[in-house]
Design a protein around this motif. Structure first.
Motif, short mmCIF file in Angstrom:
data_model
loop_
_atom_site.label_atom_id
_atom_site.label_comp_id
_atom_site.label_asym_id
_atom_site.label_seq_id
_atom_site.Cartn_x
_atom_site.Cartn_y
_atom_site.Cartn_z
N THR A 1 80.42 65.57 60.09
CA THR A 1 79.80 66.62 60.91
C THR A 1 79.47 66.14 62.31
OG1 THR A 1 78.90 67.67 58.94
CG2 THR A 1 77.91 68.25 61.06
N ASP A 2 78.80 64.99 62.44
CA ASP A 2 78.42 64.46 63.75
C ASP A 2 79.18 63.20 64.13
OD1 ASP A 2 76.42 66.44 64.21
OD2 ASP A 2 75.12 65.37 62.80
N SER A 3 80.14 62.81 63.30
CA SER A 3 80.79 61.53 63.54
C SER A 3 82.25 61.63 63.97
CB SER A 3 80.70 60.65 62.28
OG SER A 3 81.31 61.30 61.18
N ILE A 4 82.85 62.82 63.86
CA ILE A 4 84.25 62.98 64.27
C ILE A 4 84.34 64.05 65.35
CG2 ILE A 4 86.55 63.76 63.55
CD1 ILE A 4 86.13 62.48 60.88
N ARG A 5 84.97 63.70 66.45
CA ARG A 5 85.25 64.63 67.53
C ARG A 5 86.71 64.50 67.91
NH1 ARG A 5 80.06 63.22 71.46
NH2 ARG A 5 78.41 63.68 69.91
N ASN A 6 87.51 65.45 67.45
CA ASN A 6 88.96 65.42 67.69
C ASN A 6 89.54 64.10 67.19
OD1 ASN A 6 88.91 68.01 68.85
ND2 ASN A 6 88.28 67.15 70.81
N GLN A 7 90.01 63.25 68.10
CA GLN A 7 90.63 61.99 67.70
C GLN A 7 89.69 60.80 67.94
OE1 GLN A 7 94.52 62.55 69.84
NE2 GLN A 7 95.37 62.15 67.82
N ARG A 8 88.38 61.05 67.80
CA ARG A 8 87.39 60.00 67.94
C ARG A 8 86.47 59.96 66.72
NH1 ARG A 8 83.87 60.33 72.98
NH2 ARG A 8 83.83 62.56 72.48
N LEU A 9 86.09 58.75 66.33
CA LEU A 9 85.23 58.55 65.17
C LEU A 9 84.09 57.63 65.58
CD1 LEU A 9 84.60 58.64 62.09
CD2 LEU A 9 86.22 56.75 61.82
N SER A 10 82.85 58.03 65.30
CA SER A 10 81.67 57.26 65.68
C SER A 10 81.58 55.98 64.86
CB SER A 10 80.40 58.09 65.48
OG SER A 10 79.25 57.28 65.62
N CYS A 11 81.62 54.83 65.53
CA CYS A 11 81.52 53.55 64.82
C CYS A 11 80.11 53.34 64.29
CB CYS A 11 81.90 52.41 65.77
SG CYS A 11 83.64 52.44 66.27
N ALA A 12 79.09 53.81 65.02
CA ALA A 12 77.71 53.64 64.57
C ALA A 12 77.46 54.41 63.28
CB ALA A 12 76.76 54.10 65.67
N GLN A 13 77.91 55.65 63.21
CA GLN A 13 77.70 56.43 62.01
C GLN A 13 78.56 55.93 60.86
OE1 GLN A 13 76.90 60.60 62.32
NE2 GLN A 13 76.96 60.55 64.55
N LEU A 14 79.71 55.37 61.18
CA LEU A 14 80.56 54.76 60.16
C LEU A 14 79.83 53.56 59.56
CD1 LEU A 14 83.49 55.22 59.07
CD2 LEU A 14 84.23 53.48 60.68
N ALA A 15 79.20 52.75 60.41
CA ALA A 15 78.49 51.55 59.95
C ALA A 15 77.25 51.90 59.15
CB ALA A 15 78.13 50.68 61.14
N ALA A 16 76.66 53.07 59.40
CA ALA A 16 75.42 53.46 58.72
C ALA A 16 75.65 53.93 57.29
CB ALA A 16 74.72 54.56 59.52
#
Length: 431
Positions: free
Chosen positions: A227-242
């Motif tokens: 929901t808050d971690s993927i934007r088009n072709q970008r993935l949040s590394c911080a939320q992935l690590a959490a």
């Protein structure tokens, strides 16, 4: 069929000339007048068998008799050494299917194929999604949906229908070659399995269905995590690590799958996850996978198509065109006439205008209230991704750098109010 295919839909059958696809052609041709849907077929020549032309001729004959339009495509198989001949041929074939202007691609896989696929995936150590094998319907956003009407039918029933209706088909000689893993299972393993477990087809198909439900639940979980971690072709590394490690792997798989990236092995996926979540704050790793690159930058994993190497000292000349297609950079540079905006047209007319790439040591002054600065520092300040910095078009008038994509026009070359200007605009497809 009526559950998925609405009246008026178009269906294109993948017709190989083998008994499975010939039976499906016969069945769809019988159904088409009553549903109704628009039926056509495509035959893909892989150029593997010495009898490939004979197969194409039979497909043409079958379709001509039934007044069904047939497309014929010849393909060149790449990456056979890396992927294996079967997988490389499948990739090339599906690439052809994805370009078709149709609602559905109908494929003739059946229950035996489903069971064989499940066993092959088990032997490859596949995860839940891989073990889910093939769905009856697989929808897609950028290409036709795939439909498999025979997936609950045994191979023996298909062959019985073909004999009963005196259908004509071809036998692929490679189907007897047990060098191929699927043929080894089909001819050596499954007959023995059938002696002890006669219902193996239905049992394995049921297991595949159960795994498909589990895979769907994992996708639903990934959707929540995205929901808050993927934007088009970008993935949040911080939320992935959490996330807990299992959920993080699931989210990374989901991110790759929604961008049509081939799924990496479990070990490779773990390596990717580690580089994205444990790299130092200042590090900017680039992870190569298949035809793709994953860049970690400013806390996000950026997915891009793998960029080809560039020839040194590339240069393009502008002759007044409204746009220049810069194929090596995978983009278009538009140069639109404007008033009081962009580059001063009078100054541009004083020398030849060229588009070049960054070489290092360039200086530039886009802000008249600030001093001239190095282009390297400006690219960092404007947050231009590192992997694109050497691929930005730089516009020169004579030997003077006057415009940089992503930054703007040099102060001394900005068009004064009410005077003719040229407004450059860079549209890059890989970003």
């Amino acid at each position: 069929m009526t559950r998925y295919v609405k009246p008026g839909a178009s269906i294109t059958l993948g017709l190989s000339g083998g008994v499975d696809s010939v039976v499906l052609l016969d069945l769809l041709a019988r159904l088409a007048p009553d549903l109704p849907f628009h039926l056509s077929a495509i035959h893909v020549n892989h150029q593997i068998s010495p009898h490939a032309k004979d197969w194409a001729d039979i497909c043409q004959t079958l379709c001509t008799r039934r007044h069904i339009p047939l497309r014929m495509h010849t393909i060149h198989i790449e990456d056979a050494a890396k992927l294996g001949l079967e997988a490389a041929a499948r990739r090339a074939r599906y690439a052809e299917y994805a370009q078709l202007d149709t609602d559905f691609i109908a494929l003739a896989q059946h229950r035996d194929d489903q069971a064989e696929t499940l066993l092959l995936q088990l032997l490859r150590g596949a995860g839940v999604k891989g073990l889910a094998a093939m769905p009856v319907l697989r929808e897609a956003t950028n290409h036709p949906a795939y439909i498999r009407p025979l997936l609950d039918i045994d191979r023996s029933e298909i062959e019985a229908w073909a004999r009963q209706h005196a259908l004509q088909w071809v036998e692929d000689e490679s189907n007897q070659d047990t060098h191929f893993n699927r043929n080894f299972l089909r001819h050596r393993v499954l007959p023995q399995l059938g002696e002890r477990f006669p219902a193996w087809r239905a049992t394995l198909a049921r297991s595949a269905q159960n795994l498909a439900e589990a895979a769907d639940l994992l996708d639903q979980l990934a959707t929540l995590d995205a929901t808050d971690s993927i934007r088009n072709q970008r993935l949040s590394c911080a939320q992935l690590a959490a996330l807990p490690e299992a959920r993080a792997r699931n989210l990374l798989r989901y991110f790759l799958a929604r961008n049509d990236v081939p799924m990496p092995s479990q070990a490779r996926l773990a390596t990717m996850l580690g580089q994205l979540t444990h790299a130092g704050a200042d590090s900017q790793p680039c992870i190569l996978h298949d035809r793709w690159e994953l860049h970690r930058y400013q806390g996000w994993a950026h997915l891009t198509a793998r960029l080809p190497s560039l020839v040194a000292n590339l240069q393009w000349h502008w002759q007044g065109e409204a746009q220049l297609r810069l194929r090596e950079l995978d983009g278009v540079l538009k140069l639109t006439p404007a008033i009081g905006q962009g580059l001063d047209r009078t100054k541009l007319d004083q020398a030849s205008v060229t588009i070049r790439l960054r070489q290092g040591g360039e200086h530039f002054r886009p802000d008249c209230l600030r001093p001239r600065r190095s282009l390297k520092n400006l690219l960092q300040e404007y947050a231009v991704p590192p992997w694109l910095r050497d691929r930005l078009p730089l516009l020169y008038c004579g030997e003077t750098l006057v415009w940089v994509a992503g930054i703007g026009t040099d102060c001394a070359w900005q068009a004064p109010a009410d005077t003719a200007g040229i407004q450059p605009e860079w549209n890059n497809y890989t970003r």
